[in-house]
Scaffold this motif. Sequence first.
Motif, PDB file in Angstrom:
ATOM      1  N   CYS A  83       0.850  -1.203   0.000  1.00 19.90           N
ATOM      2  CA  CYS A  83       0.000   0.000   0.000  1.00 19.90           C
ATOM      3  C   CYS A  83       0.885   1.253   0.000  1.00 19.90           C
ATOM      4  N   THR A  95       3.289   4.183  -0.138  1.00 19.36           N
ATOM      5  CA  THR A  95       4.689   4.303  -0.531  1.00 19.36           C
ATOM      6  C   THR A  95       5.324   2.943  -0.847  1.00 19.36           C
ATOM      7  N   ALA A  96       4.971   1.933  -0.057  1.00 21.01           N
ATOM      8  CA  ALA A  96       5.546   0.600  -0.271  1.00 21.01           C
ATOM      9  C   ALA A  96       5.117   0.058  -1.646  1.00 21.01           C
ATOM     10  N   VAL A 104       5.409  -5.928   0.606  1.00 24.13           N
ATOM     11  CA  VAL A 104       6.343  -4.874   1.037  1.00 24.13           C
ATOM     12  C   VAL A 104       5.618  -4.018   2.067  1.00 24.13           C
ATOM     13  N   SER A 105       6.218  -3.865   3.229  1.00 25.11           N
ATOM     14  CA  SER A 105       5.567  -3.069   4.280  1.00 25.11           C
ATOM     15  C   SER A 105       6.585  -2.566   5.286  1.00 25.11           C
ATOM     16  N   GLN A 106       6.519  -1.294   5.577  1.00 20.89           N
ATOM     17  CA  GLN A 106       7.388  -0.733   6.619  1.00 20.89           C
ATOM     18  C   GLN A 106       6.998  -1.322   7.963  1.00 20.89           C
ATOM     19  N   SER A 107       5.732  -1.116   8.318  1.00 22.07           N
ATOM     20  CA  SER A 107       5.277  -1.503   9.657  1.00 22.07           C
ATOM     21  C   SER A 107       5.100  -3.006   9.816  1.00 22.07           C
ATOM     22  N   GLY A 108       4.725  -3.658   8.710  1.00 16.30           N
ATOM     23  CA  GLY A 108       4.399  -5.081   8.804  1.00 16.30           C
ATOM     24  C   GLY A 108       3.049  -5.309   9.465  1.00 16.30           C
ATOM     25  N   THR A 154       0.093  -3.423   8.269  1.00 13.10           N
ATOM     26  CA  THR A 154      -0.976  -2.890   7.421  1.00 13.10           C
ATOM     27  C   THR A 154      -1.991  -3.989   7.130  1.00 13.10           C
ATOM     28  N   ALA A 198       4.680  10.466   7.011  1.00 10.90           N
ATOM     29  CA  ALA A 198       5.180  10.420   5.629  1.00 10.90           C
ATOM     30  C   ALA A 198       6.424   9.537   5.587  1.00 10.90           C
ATOM     31  N   SER A 199       6.323   8.487   4.811  1.00  9.88           N
ATOM     32  CA  SER A 199       7.403   7.509   4.756  1.00  9.88           C
ATOM     33  C   SER A 199       8.546   8.008   3.861  1.00  9.88           C
ATOM     34  N   LYS A 240       3.752  12.040  -1.466  1.00 10.81           N
ATOM     35  CA  LYS A 240       4.437  12.734  -0.366  1.00 10.81           C
ATOM     36  C   LYS A 240       3.924  14.155  -0.236  1.00 10.81           C
ATOM     37  N   GLU A 256       0.100  14.324   0.985  1.00 12.17           N
ATOM     38  CA  GLU A 256      -0.244  13.903   2.343  1.00 12.17           C
ATOM     39  C   GLU A 256       0.207  14.887   3.406  1.00 12.17           C
ATOM     40  N   VAL A 285      -1.892   1.598   9.053  1.00 10.15           N
ATOM     41  CA  VAL A 285      -3.322   1.487   8.822  1.00 10.15           C
ATOM     42  C   VAL A 285      -3.769   0.058   9.131  1.00 10.15           C
TER      43      VAL A 285
HETATM   44  O1  M6R Z   1       3.648   0.204   6.942  1.00  9.68           O
HETATM   45  P1  M6R Z   1       3.368   0.083   5.469  1.00  9.68           P
HETATM   46  O2  M6R Z   1       4.592   0.221   4.643  1.00  9.68           O
HETATM   47  O3  M6R Z   1       2.601  -1.161   5.123  1.00  9.68           O
HETATM   48  O4  M6R Z   1       2.430   1.316   5.139  1.00  9.68           O
HETATM   49  C1  M6R Z   1       1.916   1.508   3.855  1.00  9.68           C
HETATM   50  C2  M6R Z   1       1.286   2.868   3.688  1.00  9.68           C
HETATM   51  O5  M6R Z   1       0.253   3.057   4.621  1.00  9.68           O
HETATM   52  C3  M6R Z   1       2.304   4.008   3.844  1.00  9.68           C
HETATM   53  O6  M6R Z   1       3.385   3.869   2.971  1.00  9.68           O
HETATM   54  C4  M6R Z   1       1.632   5.375   3.596  1.00  9.68           C
HETATM   55  O7  M6R Z   1       1.231   5.481   2.269  1.00  9.68           O
HETATM   56  C5  M6R Z   1       2.573   6.522   3.986  1.00  9.68           C
HETATM   57  N1  M6R Z   1       1.875   7.487   4.794  1.00  9.68           N
HETATM   58  C6  M6R Z   1       3.172   7.224   2.818  1.00  9.68           C
HETATM   59  O8  M6R Z   1       4.050   8.232   3.184  1.00  9.68           O
END
Ligand code: M6R
Length: 364
Positions: free
Chosen positions: A56, A58-59, A102-106, A108, A155-156, A241, A244, A361
């Motif tokens: 989702c 940015t990822a 692909v996920s920053q938080s893992g 989502t 913002a990622s 970016k 948001e 999210v």
């Molecule tokens: O934690 P995640 O990488 O799964 O999150 C995905 C998106 O919610 C996240 O990249 C979002 O779009 C950011 N706010 C973008 O800056």
Amino acid sequence: KKDGFEHFMMKEINEQPKGVHETLFRRLKEDKVYIDGIKITKKDLERINKIYIVACGTAYHAGLVAKRAIENFAKIPVYVDVASEFRYSDPFVDKNTLFIAVSQSGETLDTLAALREAKRKGARVLSVVNVVGSSVARESDDVFYTWAGPEIAVASTKAFTTQLIALYLIALHMGITNEKLTEKRYFEIIKELKVLPEKIEKILKNTKQIQELADNNFNNNSIFFMGRGIDVDISMEASLKLKEISYINSFAIPAGELKHGTIALVEKGTLVIAISTQKRLTEKMISNIKEVKARGAKVIVVTLESNKDVVKVADDVIYIPETLDILTPVLSIIPMQIFAYYVSIARGNDVDKPRNLAKSVTVE
Ligand code: M6R
């Protein structure tokens, strides 16, 4: 905790050389990709007939770049989808599919649900995750961790550039393993990857010009981005970016689509940001820039230091250091993050906690 920076976002933008360095060098051994523990053997690659990358925001944009790298290096078809679409689309996934989340938080929710759906259909699941032990990581067959460190700002930024590095390494590993990539090119790309942290540093040392551009343009009520090839992916990320954290109406298009609709929006003073880093597409970008300029648009061009052509048609130019065409996203996104940051500041917004958004999210 912000290390002298006023906001987490700027701190995290500045942590990118380190995050990129860590993500890269922890996976290199004697200048070869070393993805110890992640099972992608020659036999696996013979069986895998398609790859799905699902994420989702940015990822997802990192996934778009990864598609280009994997198809280019390993010649395996790649489909990229946003998780909320994938999970309800009855996708063509079976045991010969490799699914990459692909996920920053893992954490989502949509990404996690998509992963479960892919597993249910028999796919192998590899994830690129920043948070160790997160749900996506725990439920995957293999995990490639990014080493961005904790990302606090909504913002990622550093998660994105480290995801790109992880995905380039996966693509290189696939290409060399299935012998679709020559050793010469493999080593050439690795050599270039290794100097990216210094090149990011270089961009970070020169933020004054970007701040000025932000100060001169923060009042626009609409800004659109355009590019061709891999620059389309970065246009999308740059636009996300900006919207948001600035709340400016913004979108991104492949520059070749201008005439199919968007050019109707261009009037005197419309701000267009054109990302033009791909040498073979420069000429095409120049004509697109001329098209919008002829209708009164103001154009900021993001390009390589060596490009002497596209700059002739620009009102302002943001330069990035030279690198290989396939690797430019790691550099071209940095000035766009900085631009979004300063526009947000100029508009008096809460940069780190933009309205209506959450860092992760975990609901639909
Ligand atoms: O934690 P995640 O990488 O799964 O999150 C995905 C998106 O919610 C996240 O990249 C979002 O779009 C950011 N706010 C973008 O800056």
